[in-house]
Design an enzyme around this catalytic site. Structure first.
Site, PDB file in Angstrom:
ATOM      1  N   GLY A  55       0.857  -1.250   0.082  1.00 31.91           N
ATOM      2  CA  GLY A  55      -0.069  -0.087  -0.006  1.00 31.91           C
ATOM      3  C   GLY A  55       0.817   0.906   0.102  1.00 31.91           C
ATOM      4  CB  CYS A  82       5.288  -4.116   0.012  1.00 33.24           C
ATOM      5  SG  CYS A  82       6.132  -2.380  -0.301  1.00 33.24           S
ATOM      6  CE1 TYR A  83       1.159   1.068   5.713  1.00 30.07           C
ATOM      7  CE2 TYR A  83      -0.574  -0.354   5.581  1.00 30.07           C
ATOM      8  CZ  TYR A  83       0.125   0.755   6.148  1.00 30.07           C
ATOM      9  OH  TYR A  83      -0.716   1.382   7.242  1.00 30.07           O
ATOM     10  CG  HIS A 169       6.054  -5.995  -4.454  1.00 31.64           C
ATOM     11  ND1 HIS A 169       4.512  -5.722  -3.945  1.00 31.64           N
ATOM     12  CD2 HIS A 169       6.521  -4.683  -4.258  1.00 31.64           C
ATOM     13  CE1 HIS A 169       4.375  -4.225  -3.546  1.00 31.64           C
ATOM     14  NE2 HIS A 169       5.636  -4.044  -3.564  1.00 31.64           N
ATOM     15  CD  GLU A 171       2.993  -8.804  -5.215  1.00 32.23           C
ATOM     16  OE1 GLU A 171       3.878  -9.405  -4.546  1.00 32.23           O
ATOM     17  OE2 GLU A 171       2.860  -7.674  -4.762  1.00 32.23           O
ATOM     18  CB  SER A 223     -17.360  -6.961 -28.143  1.00 38.43           C
ATOM     19  OG  SER A 223     -16.648  -7.890 -27.774  1.00 38.43           O
ATOM     20  N   GLY A 225     -15.585 -10.674 -28.873  1.00 42.75           N
ATOM     21  CA  GLY A 225     -14.530 -10.826 -28.245  1.00 42.75           C
ATOM     22  C   GLY A 225     -14.367 -11.798 -27.116  1.00 42.75           C
ATOM     23  CB  VAL A 226     -11.695 -13.633 -25.505  1.00 39.67           C
ATOM     24  CG1 VAL A 226     -11.590 -14.639 -24.697  1.00 39.67           C
ATOM     25  CG2 VAL A 226     -10.700 -13.529 -26.808  1.00 39.67           C
ATOM     26  CG  ASP A 227     -12.517 -10.254 -22.126  1.00 37.32           C
ATOM     27  OD1 ASP A 227     -11.862 -11.300 -22.187  1.00 37.32           O
ATOM     28  OD2 ASP A 227     -12.025  -8.945 -22.178  1.00 37.32           O
ATOM     29  CB  SER A 228     -18.608 -10.011 -24.271  1.00 38.38           C
ATOM     30  OG  SER A 228     -18.170  -9.605 -25.824  1.00 38.38           O
ATOM     31  CE  LYS A 370      -8.513 -11.011 -23.926  1.00 36.03           C
ATOM     32  NZ  LYS A 370      -9.418  -9.803 -23.854  1.00 36.03           N
TER      33      LYS A 370
END
Ligand code: XMP
Length: 512
Positions: A55, A82-83, A169, A171, A223, A225-228, A370
């Protein structure tokens, strides 16, 4: 049976979703909760481990986020990052002080490989640091287990109590062995069973969509696309017969794309509606050159079209309160969520108008990246071609035509883009995203002994796994040469082709 769970407690850092994702990648379910979630609520959720995020604050500042001491006395292993590390030290009686020299970027460090966190690694490691405070005296019971040249306590632990913390970090990809360290925390310290996979997410989302929507009808912005598309498949499974998928052809699609999307969805278990709205969008965009303004106009116009379609459905299905979108996590961060800076307003997040008639959003993919969405698409048995499709942004060619958007410019770009994509499609190892951009630069050329003063097309191809950062793809020169000569020979008005060799950061994937 419920999955084992790790809770990520959010103290305002940029990487909370990334931490949650890394935990999922290790085969453990994760949930993000606010940093001030009470200990009694946490106890009820019975996590096998807690991770405190980073943070921007300093633990000594008035009003800085704090946590209860009891958090560390639950008998549940904790990893502070970290924080999160500074907070652990501060809460348990250690000392945190401003750094003599702030550390930013990849730092060399020495780690104690006897610690379960670093078991099996070399003593010399790289960690991404980004801090102006640091722990100078660990709390009683703790020992330092990593150090850099300027930070003696780059990680610390109290093994007996299962408390671990890293100033760096683990991650991020810039800590090359960070995922192994997280894996060790999960398996060696939290004793995870590794019982989570994407099909659990699938089951949970189907349940949550049903809980959220009940018997109502949902309008989905599709749309193609992959996501929708993945969102559509999830909704169709969760609330069959209650999904109205609206595909808005805004005239900013790639060559033949509108027809392809229609073909892919026509025979599925959803009510599919194609709205041809080219004139409507181009009229709104006339004269607009500023990228954020284009994005906002498009975001708003999508909603206005959805509202109009919802009205048409009113007689049969009543008022439609829910708008579903395939928003994914990178759309959310880049649009400036969580007080981070707005890089660009993704049309489905920062571009939404405040006065829309829909009361609630349904966004089952909001926490995913994604590649996780693709894995979910495969799990949902969507056709490979759809799942593997390269992403295409909602605002479409409007953010690939630099400057004012006109039909003529979109037509020019569509042909150049189709040629480039056709060339790239022959490669065995394809970039993750590749497209053409119509720049607003004209340049002098010569064609058949005559001077030309034509348009410049830029080609872009990038490698990335999460679309939050990317590298440009070093495409073969032969391919670039072929694409260039096909484009200048076949696309009227174009006399120069350039290749974009920038990564993100400092650039972004799209030009606008
Ligand atoms: P940038 O340009 O932000 O792009 O580096 C990262 C990824 O996001 C896509 N993108 C969008 N997708 N709506 C979308 O649905 C948007 O407004 C939008 N802007 C960028 C971009 O194509 C890339 O994959």
């Amino acid at each position: 049976m419920e999955n084992q769970l790790v809770i990520v407690l959010d103290f305002g850092g940029q990487y909370k979703e990334l931490i949650a994702r890394r935990v999922r990648e290790c085969g453990v379910a994760s949930l993000i909760k606010a940093g001030d979630t009470s200990v009694s609520e946490l106890r009820k959720l019975a996590p096998i481990g807690l991770i405190l995020t980073g943070g921007p604050d300093s633990v000594y500042r008035d009003g800085a986020p704090r946590c209860e001491r009891e958090l560390f006395e639950l008998g549940i292993p904790v990893l502070g990052i970290c924080y999160g590390m500074q907070l652990m030290a501060y809460t348990l009686g250690g000392t945190v002080e401003p750094c003599a020299v702030s550390e930013y970027g990849r730092q060399k460090m020495t780690v104690d490989t006897r610690s379960p966190l670093f078991a099996g690694l070399e003593t010399s490691q790289i960690g991404l640091m980004s801090h102006t405070d640091q722990v100078t005296q660990p709390p009683r019971g703790f020992t330092a287990i990593a150090a850099t040249d300027t930070c003696d306590v780059a990680a610390m632990s109290d093994e007996g109590r299962g408390l671990y913390a890293t100033q760096f970090h683990p991650e991020v990809e810039n800590t090359p062995n960070g995922s192994l360290m997280l894996n060790s925390f999960l398996y060696a310290v939290c004793r995870a069973a590794g019982d989570y996979n994407i099909s659990d997410y699938h089951t949970r989302m189907v349940r949550e969509i049903r809980e959220q929507v009940g018997e109502s009808h949902v309008l989905l912005g599709l749309s193609g696309g992959v996501d929708s598309s993945v969102c559509a498949a999830l909704l169709a499974e969760a609330i069959p017969g209650h999904v109205h998928a609206i595909f808005v052809d805004h005239g900013l699609m790639r060559l033949d794309e509108g027809d392809e999307v229609e073909a892919a969805f026509k025979n599925r278990k959803l009510h599919f509606v194609r709205v041809n709205a080219e004139t409507r969008f181009l009229d709104k965009l006339a004269g607009v050159v500023e990228p954020e303004q284009k994005r906002k106009i498009i975001g708003e116009e999508f909603i206005r079209v959805f509202e109009d379609e919802a009205k048409k459905l009113y007689d049969e299905f009543g008022e439609i309160k829910f708008l579903a979108q395939g928003t994914i996590y990178p759309d959310v961060v880049e649009s400036g969520a969580n007080k981070s800076a707005t890089i660009k307003s993704h049309h489905n997040v920062g571009g939404l108008p405040e006065d829309m008639s829909f009361k609630e959003l349904v966004e089952p993919l909001r926490g995913l990246f994604k590649d996780e969405v693709r894995a979910l698409g495969r799990e949902l048995k969507l056709p490979r071609a759809l799942v593997e499709r390269q992403p295409f942004p909602g605002p479409g060619l409007a953010i690939r035509v630099i400057g004012e958007v006109t039909k003529e410019k979109c037509d020019t770009l569509r042909v150049a883009d189709a040629i480039f994509r056709e060339e790239v499609a022959r490669l065995r190892r394809k970039p993750d995203q590749y497209f053409a951009v119509l720049t607003d630069t004209r340049s002098v050329g010569v064609m058949g002994d005559f001077r030309t003063y034509g348009l410049t097309i830029a080609l872009r191809a990038v490698k990335t796994s999460d679309f939050m950062t990317c590298e440009y793809m070093p495409l073969p020169h032969a391919l670039l040469g072929r694409a260039s000569s096909r484009i200048v020979n076949n696309v009227r008005g174009v006399s120069r082709v350039v290749y974009d060799v920038t990564g993100k950061p400092p650039a972004t994937v799209e030009w606008e």
